[in-house]
Structure formats: structure tokens, C-alpha cells
Design a protein around this motif. Structure first.
Motif: not given
Length: 302
Positions: A111-139
Motif C-alpha cells: 500500500v505504501a509503495v504504491a502511494r509513494f510511486a504515485e507521489d513520485c510520478r506526479r510531483q517529480h516525474g520519477v518512476t518507482v518500480v518495486d522489486a523485492p527479492l527472495s533467496g537470501g544472501t546466498i542467492g
């Protein structure tokens, strides 16, 4: 579904990575090994300087590339990088970068990252992509992370070759926030598996059994898992320093509770695991690896 074998060949050439901790450092090394020039920034500069081949920036502004990867614990730390004369926004303006892309690799609230992305796009022209990771430090070290992506399809398509340098699986699930929702699904399984294995190890310990032998049996059957493969030795050695912290695991479980509330779902297992990690953190074990929930089960952390 997209994997590294299907990635388009063009790699971005203006890339920065902010946050060279246990996950960010091996990701940075894999990017550099792939031949991509990389600017690095970390609040503790020595950690960034330890990565050979990268250009270390003194401030986030100095690391303002066309694509900025952030590998930080939560969204407030990402947001803090934007403002001020040393912030990314000032750096992008100074560099003449009109359409920067900001990638959030940390585990954050959908919820927060979607809101953050919209604010960044509207106010600053920045595209936010959320890309969380799985696999740990070994991965991360082995370049075989699973990357769950949310963001505009055309932007994500351009990022696929870059993600492929440190991921074995990359899938776009929808607009910004979708990746973090999938990570929440992942964390339900991870946190529950860690807790289940910790309980099994506690039962084995209390019964006087050899933990290595017990794990060999588990690994040979349906109870086997990547968690057991990567983390099993921690229970045998009783060593829980470092790794993915319990307080971050609890943060993820709180995001899951937020999703459950928004969707009207009852998630009894997640709620139970969340309660166990609340006890662990309250007992002062929040900085230990999440496998240290074993201590809580045995009553050592209470």
C-alpha cells in the motif's frame, strides 16, 4: 513469466546502487561482473569502498543515475534519499536526467509503495518500480535471486537485463505495489517454514536427539526446503548472529497483517507466527537471524 534466458540483450549503462549491506554488496558485485559501470553509495562509506570496480559517491545526489537501485530495509529509508541538496532529486536535476527510475528492492508495504510511486510520478516525474527479492544472501552471492516486480510494463522490460545479472527468476506481476504483495506471499511461507523448523529442532533438542541426523531425515523427504538447506546449520551450531533479522521478519509479518485487513482475509497461521516473532523481538532477540525463534520456542529468549 520471465527468466534470465529470455532477457533482451541491452543493459542500461547509467546505474547506481544505494545500500551495500549483506544483500546489496553481492548484487553490486554481480552487476559489475556483468560489465555494467556502477555508482555506489552507502551511509557507511567503507562498505561501498570495499566493492572493487565501483565508483563510490559521497552523497545520494552524487549517485543519481538514470536507474537507481535501492537495497534498504524499508520505504522510509528510500524516501529519505530524495530531498535536500545532497538528495537524489537534486542529483537528477544537476545531471539533466528527466525520467529517472527508482527501484525499491527492499521488502516494503504494498500500500505504501504504491502511494509513494504515485507521489513520485506526479510531483517529480520519477518512476518507482518495486522489486523485492527472495533467496537470501546466498542467492544474492550466487546470482540466483527471485525478483518480484511491480511497475509500468515498458519500464520493467528495460530493467529485465539488469535484474538478470543477479536473479535466476524475474516476473512482473502488475503495477507498482504488485511485487511487494507477492513478496508478502513469499514471506508467509518463509516465516512459517522457519518457525516450523525451529519447533522441530526444539523438540529434537528437548528429546536429546542429534540435530544433524534429524535434519538429514527431514532433507530426504517432504519436509525438505531451501530454508533447511541454507539455515539448518544455525540450529546445529546454536549460532544466530547476522543473517535476516527477526525484527525485519516481524516487519514483513506486519505488512501481511495489513494486507489481510485490507482484503478481509483471516490468516490464522500468519497471525500465530507474527505473535511468536513479537515475543522474540520483545525478549531482545530482534537483531538475531530469524532462525533464532528457536530460542523463543525453548524459552531461552524470554
Amino acid at each position: 513469466m520471465t527468466d534470465t534466458q529470455n532477457l533482451i540483450p541491452d543493459l542500461p549503462t547509467s546505474v547506481a546502487l544505494l545500500g551495500t549491506g549483506p544483500m546489496g554488496a553481492p548484487i553490486a558485485r554481480n552487476i559489475l561482473a556483468g560489465g555494467v559501470p556502477l555508482t555506489l553509495w552507502n551511509r557507511t562509506a567503507e562498505k561501498a569502498r570495499a566493492i572493487e570496480g565501483g565508483r563510490v559517491a559521497a552523497t545520494p545526489a552524487g549517485a543519481a543515475a538514470e536507474v537507481v537501485l535501492t537495497v534498504l530495509p524499508d520505504l522510509p529509508q528510500v524516501a529519505d534519499l530524495l530531498s535536500g541538496e545532497d538528495g537524489l532529486l537534486a542529483g537528477w536535476r544537476a545531471a539533466g536526467i528527466e525520467k529517472p527510475v527508482l527501484v525499491v528492492h527492499g521488502t516494503v508495504s504494498p500500500v505504501a509503495v504504491a502511494r509513494f510511486a504515485e507521489d513520485c510520478r506526479r510531483q517529480h516525474g520519477v518512476t518507482v518500480v518495486d522489486a523485492p527479492l527472495s533467496g537470501g544472501t546466498i542467492g544474492a552471492e550466487e546470482g540466483r535471486l527471485s525478483t518480484m516486480v511491480g511497475g509500468p510494463a515498458d519500464v520493467v522490460q528495460r530493467l529485465l537485463p539488469l535484474f538478470g545479472l543477479y536473479s535466476s527468476t524475474v516476473i512482473r506481476f502488475g503495477e507498482t505495489g504488485a511485487g511487494s504483495t507477492v513478496k508478502a506471499c513469499n514471506q508467509i511461507v518463509v516465516s512459517a517454514t522457519v518457525t516450523a523448523l525451529a519447533e522441530a529442532m526444539a523438540v529434537a533438542t528437548a528429546s536429546g536427539l542429534d540435530l544433524a541426523q534429524v535434519q538429514s531425515i527431514l532433507a530426504g523427504g517432504l519436509a525438505n526446503s531451501e530454508v533447511l538447506r541454507q539455515k539448518g546449520q544455525r540450529w546445529i551450531d546454536g549460532e544466530f548472529d547476522g543473517g535476516g533479522s527477526a525484527k525485519n521478519q516481524l516487519k514483513d509479518l506486519n505488512f501481511i497483517a495489513e494486507i489481510a485487513k485490507d482484503t478481509g482475509l483471516k490468516l490464522p497461521l500468519s497471525a500465530s507466527v507474527r505473535g511468536a516473532f513479537e515475543l522474540m523481538v520483545a525478549a531482545g532477540d530482534g537483531d538475531l537471524d530469524h532462525t533464532g525463534i528457536y530460542r523463543t520456542v525453548l524459552g531461552q529468549g524470554l
